[in-house]
Write a protein that holds these residues in place. Structure first.
Motif, short mmCIF file in Angstrom:
data_model
loop_
_atom_site.label_atom_id
_atom_site.label_comp_id
_atom_site.label_asym_id
_atom_site.label_seq_id
_atom_site.Cartn_x
_atom_site.Cartn_y
_atom_site.Cartn_z
N ALA A 189 12.95 77.09 62.67
CA ALA A 189 12.03 78.20 62.92
C ALA A 189 12.58 79.49 62.32
CB ALA A 189 11.81 78.36 64.42
N ARG A 190 11.70 80.39 61.95
CA ARG A 190 12.09 81.70 61.44
C ARG A 190 12.09 82.66 62.63
NH1 ARG A 190 10.09 83.76 56.13
NH2 ARG A 190 12.17 83.41 55.37
N TRP A 191 13.27 82.88 63.18
CA TRP A 191 13.44 83.71 64.36
C TRP A 191 13.48 85.19 63.99
CZ3 TRP A 191 12.94 81.64 69.03
CH2 TRP A 191 13.11 80.26 69.15
N HIS A 192 12.88 86.00 64.86
CA HIS A 192 12.86 87.45 64.68
C HIS A 192 13.29 88.11 65.97
CE1 HIS A 192 10.68 86.91 60.93
NE2 HIS A 192 9.98 86.00 61.57
N LYS A 193 14.25 89.03 65.88
CA LYS A 193 14.72 89.76 67.06
C LYS A 193 13.66 90.78 67.47
CE LYS A 193 18.48 92.72 68.61
NZ LYS A 193 19.71 93.39 68.20
N SER A 194 13.42 90.87 68.74
CA SER A 194 12.44 91.82 69.26
C SER A 194 12.83 93.25 68.94
CB SER A 194 12.31 91.66 70.77
OG SER A 194 11.54 92.72 71.31
N THR A 195 11.86 94.05 68.53
CA THR A 195 12.12 95.47 68.27
C THR A 195 12.33 96.23 69.58
OG1 THR A 195 9.75 95.94 68.24
CG2 THR A 195 10.81 95.48 66.12
N TYR A 196 12.00 95.60 70.70
CA TYR A 196 12.20 96.22 72.00
C TYR A 196 13.58 95.91 72.59
CZ TYR A 196 7.29 97.40 71.99
OH TYR A 196 6.08 97.93 71.67
N SER A 197 14.33 95.06 71.93
CA SER A 197 15.66 94.72 72.41
C SER A 197 16.57 95.94 72.34
CB SER A 197 16.26 93.58 71.56
OG SER A 197 15.53 92.41 71.74
N GLY A 198 17.30 96.14 73.40
CA GLY A 198 18.19 97.29 73.47
C GLY A 198 19.58 96.99 72.94
N SER A 199 20.42 97.98 73.00
CA SER A 199 21.79 97.82 72.52
C SER A 199 22.72 97.27 73.61
CB SER A 199 22.33 99.16 72.03
OG SER A 199 22.29 100.10 73.08
N ASN A 200 22.18 96.96 74.77
CA ASN A 200 22.99 96.48 75.89
C ASN A 200 23.00 94.95 75.97
OD1 ASN A 200 20.38 96.01 76.63
ND2 ASN A 200 20.53 96.92 78.66
N ASN A 201 22.83 94.28 74.83
CA ASN A 201 22.82 92.81 74.76
C ASN A 201 21.63 92.17 75.44
OD1 ASN A 201 25.12 92.65 73.20
ND2 ASN A 201 26.46 92.59 74.98
N GLY A 202 20.59 92.94 75.74
CA GLY A 202 19.38 92.39 76.34
C GLY A 202 18.39 92.01 75.26
N CYS A 203 18.78 91.10 74.38
CA CYS A 203 17.98 90.78 73.20
C CYS A 203 17.27 89.44 73.34
CB CYS A 203 18.86 90.74 71.96
SG CYS A 203 19.76 92.27 71.66
N VAL A 204 16.05 89.39 72.82
CA VAL A 204 15.32 88.14 72.74
C VAL A 204 14.83 87.97 71.31
CG1 VAL A 204 14.60 88.10 75.15
CG2 VAL A 204 13.13 89.18 73.45
N GLU A 205 14.60 86.70 70.94
CA GLU A 205 14.07 86.37 69.64
C GLU A 205 12.78 85.58 69.80
OE1 GLU A 205 17.95 85.89 66.84
OE2 GLU A 205 17.59 84.27 68.29
N HIS A 206 11.89 85.74 68.84
CA HIS A 206 10.58 85.09 68.85
C HIS A 206 10.39 84.35 67.53
CE1 HIS A 206 6.26 85.30 67.64
NE2 HIS A 206 6.13 84.72 68.81
N ALA A 207 9.70 83.22 67.60
CA ALA A 207 9.35 82.48 66.38
C ALA A 207 7.99 81.83 66.59
CB ALA A 207 10.39 81.40 66.08
N VAL A 208 7.23 81.75 65.51
CA VAL A 208 5.99 80.97 65.51
C VAL A 208 6.34 79.63 64.88
CG1 VAL A 208 3.62 80.81 64.71
CG2 VAL A 208 4.58 83.05 65.29
N LEU A 209 6.10 78.57 65.62
CA LEU A 209 6.45 77.22 65.17
C LEU A 209 5.34 76.64 64.29
CD1 LEU A 209 7.86 75.93 68.57
CD2 LEU A 209 9.12 76.93 66.65
N PRO A 210 5.65 75.65 63.47
CA PRO A 210 4.63 75.04 62.60
C PRO A 210 3.40 74.54 63.37
CG PRO A 210 6.79 74.30 61.94
CD PRO A 210 6.97 75.07 63.23
N SER A 211 3.59 74.18 64.61
CA SER A 211 2.48 73.69 65.44
C SER A 211 1.55 74.82 65.88
CB SER A 211 3.03 73.00 66.69
OG SER A 211 3.70 73.97 67.50
N GLY A 212 1.98 76.08 65.68
CA GLY A 212 1.21 77.23 66.14
C GLY A 212 1.69 77.76 67.48
N ARG A 213 2.57 77.01 68.14
CA ARG A 213 3.13 77.47 69.41
C ARG A 213 4.12 78.58 69.15
NH1 ARG A 213 2.00 74.52 73.71
NH2 ARG A 213 3.89 75.08 74.82
N HIS A 214 4.40 79.38 70.16
CA HIS A 214 5.35 80.47 70.06
C HIS A 214 6.59 80.11 70.88
CE1 HIS A 214 2.58 83.48 68.30
NE2 HIS A 214 1.69 82.60 68.77
N ALA A 215 7.76 80.45 70.34
CA ALA A 215 9.02 80.16 71.02
C ALA A 215 9.78 81.47 71.25
CB ALA A 215 9.87 79.22 70.18
#
Length: 74
Positions: free
Chosen positions: A17-43
């Motif tokens: 998957a092509r993961w992208h770090k959230s632009t809302y993630s802070g500098s305090n290690n509270g980061c999440v990543e999002h990806a759109v899967l080939p099936s159309g589902r979101h991870a």
């Protein structure tokens, strides 16, 4: 395997998957990543502990979540 209520996604599928770090993630290690899967589902996964796997969502579930975040109801 990584599991949610609607489907199973293999580790291999998530690794490709092509993961992208959230632009809302802070500098305090509270980061999440999002990806759109080939099936159309979101991870979504925790950037600092990727070994935990990911949660996956159907497109309609993801859209409802994004709308709720944007309008402040979540």
């Amino acid at each position: 395997m990584i599991e949610d209520s609607a489907s199973r996604v293999s580790e291999t599928g998530l690794e490709r998957a092509r993961w992208h770090k959230s632009t809302y993630s802070g500098s305090n290690n509270g980061c999440v990543e999002h990806a759109v899967l080939p099936s159309g589902r979101h991870a979504v996964r925790d950037t600092k502990d990727r070994a935990l796997g990911a949660h996956t969502f159907a497109p309609a579930q993801w859209q409802a979540f994004v709308i709720a975040v944007r309008d402040g109801s979540l």
